[in-house]
Write a protein that holds these residues in place. Structure first.
Motif, mmCIF file in Angstrom:
data_model
loop_
_atom_site.group_PDB
_atom_site.id
_atom_site.type_symbol
_atom_site.label_atom_id
_atom_site.label_comp_id
_atom_site.label_asym_id
_atom_site.label_seq_id
_atom_site.Cartn_x
_atom_site.Cartn_y
_atom_site.Cartn_z
ATOM 1 N N ALA A 21 -57.232 -31.248 -4.460
ATOM 2 C CA ALA A 21 -57.761 -30.668 -5.699
ATOM 3 C C ALA A 21 -59.270 -30.544 -5.581
ATOM 4 N N VAL A 22 -59.788 -29.448 -6.130
ATOM 5 C CA VAL A 22 -61.233 -29.226 -6.174
ATOM 6 C C VAL A 22 -61.611 -28.707 -7.555
ATOM 7 N N LEU A 23 -62.806 -29.038 -7.957
ATOM 8 C CA LEU A 23 -63.406 -28.487 -9.163
ATOM 9 C C LEU A 23 -64.588 -27.671 -8.694
ATOM 10 N N ILE A 24 -64.636 -26.420 -9.108
ATOM 11 C CA ILE A 24 -65.698 -25.531 -8.629
ATOM 12 C C ILE A 24 -66.406 -24.875 -9.808
ATOM 13 N N SER A 25 -67.626 -24.460 -9.561
ATOM 14 C CA SER A 25 -68.372 -23.697 -10.562
ATOM 15 C C SER A 25 -68.025 -22.215 -10.402
ATOM 16 N N LEU A 30 -69.088 -26.250 -5.077
ATOM 17 C CA LEU A 30 -68.213 -27.402 -5.223
ATOM 18 C C LEU A 30 -68.828 -28.388 -6.210
ATOM 19 N N MET A 31 -68.031 -28.764 -7.218
ATOM 20 C CA MET A 31 -68.482 -29.735 -8.210
ATOM 21 C C MET A 31 -67.848 -31.111 -7.959
ATOM 22 N N ALA A 32 -66.604 -31.123 -7.494
ATOM 23 C CA ALA A 32 -65.906 -32.379 -7.211
ATOM 24 C C ALA A 32 -64.709 -32.059 -6.323
ATOM 25 N N ARG A 33 -64.228 -33.082 -5.609
ATOM 26 C CA ARG A 33 -63.075 -32.904 -4.723
ATOM 27 C C ARG A 33 -62.331 -34.223 -4.602
ATOM 28 N N THR A 34 -61.053 -34.114 -4.270
ATOM 29 C CA THR A 34 -60.300 -35.325 -3.965
ATOM 30 C C THR A 34 -60.672 -35.760 -2.555
ATOM 31 N N LYS A 35 -60.479 -37.044 -2.287
ATOM 32 C CA LYS A 35 -60.953 -37.611 -1.017
ATOM 33 C C LYS A 35 -60.177 -37.112 0.191
ATOM 34 N N GLU A 36 -58.976 -36.537 -0.009
ATOM 35 C CA GLU A 36 -58.148 -36.091 1.108
ATOM 36 C C GLU A 36 -58.676 -34.827 1.784
ATOM 37 N N ILE A 37 -59.609 -34.140 1.163
ATOM 38 C CA ILE A 37 -60.172 -32.931 1.761
ATOM 39 C C ILE A 37 -61.646 -33.181 2.061
ATOM 40 N N GLY A 90 -67.388 -21.887 -17.210
ATOM 41 C CA GLY A 90 -68.010 -21.787 -15.900
ATOM 42 C C GLY A 90 -67.479 -22.733 -14.842
ATOM 43 N N ALA A 91 -66.254 -23.245 -15.027
ATOM 44 C CA ALA A 91 -65.671 -24.151 -14.035
ATOM 45 C C ALA A 91 -64.201 -23.814 -13.833
ATOM 46 N N TYR A 92 -63.713 -24.068 -12.617
ATOM 47 C CA TYR A 92 -62.322 -23.782 -12.265
ATOM 48 C C TYR A 92 -61.738 -24.962 -11.513
ATOM 49 N N LEU A 93 -60.461 -25.187 -11.739
ATOM 50 C CA LEU A 93 -59.735 -26.239 -11.054
ATOM 51 C C LEU A 93 -58.762 -25.597 -10.087
ATOM 52 N N GLY A 94 -58.828 -26.006 -8.835
ATOM 53 C CA GLY A 94 -57.910 -25.518 -7.814
ATOM 54 C C GLY A 94 -57.119 -26.664 -7.226
ATOM 55 N N VAL A 95 -55.817 -26.447 -7.058
ATOM 56 C CA VAL A 95 -54.939 -27.457 -6.473
ATOM 57 C C VAL A 95 -54.066 -26.779 -5.433
#
Length: 133
Positions: A21-25, A30-37, A90-95
């Motif tokens: 999972a990533v949180l992007i602007s 990149l705003m945040a990411r899970t540790k697996e990536i 202004g933010a998107y969540l990708g999984v």
């Protein structure tokens, strides 16, 4: 990367088959990411997802008029799925997920997570009470 938000993304990975999972602007940062990536891969994903979201929005007219609001993009690959949804202003969540993920479960979890992220993104910045300019 915002480490304060990364731990929130981990809840998306509780769904069997969820991978990353990533949180992007909106501008692809990149705003945040899970540790697996890894960070380099997450940066590439953020830039790509920003473009995917922009292209998806440009197709709104194809769905019964130009005033349609973009809500979600779903991309299927041989090896799985990529889900992309709005996560607030202004933010998107990708999984990303494996091919056998329960799509209803993952999208429901993503919506729950967006609610939590929205509160965190809207919170005013902390002020340093002891520091003086």
């Amino acid at each position: 990367m915002n480490n304060d938000l990364s731990w929130m993304l981990d809840s998306a990975l509780e769904i069997p088959g969820a991978l990353h999972a990533v949180l992007i602007s909106a501008d692809g940062l990149l705003m945040a990411r899970t540790k697996e990536i890894g960070k380099d891969d997450a940066d590439r994903v953020a830039a790509g997802m920003s473009g995917v979201q922009s292209l998806s929005r440009s197709l709104a007219f194809f769905c019964n008029g130009s005033q349609q609001q973009w809500r979600q993009t779903l991309v299927e690959f041989d090896g799985g799925w990529v889900f992309l949804i709005s996560a607030g202003q202004g933010a998107y969540l990708g999984v990303s997920a494996s091919p056998d993920v329960d799509m209803a479960d993952i999208t429901f979890r993503m919506q729950q997570l967006v609610g939590q992220l929205g509160k965190a993104l809207m919170a005013p910045p902390r002020e340093s009470l002891g520091a003086r300019p």
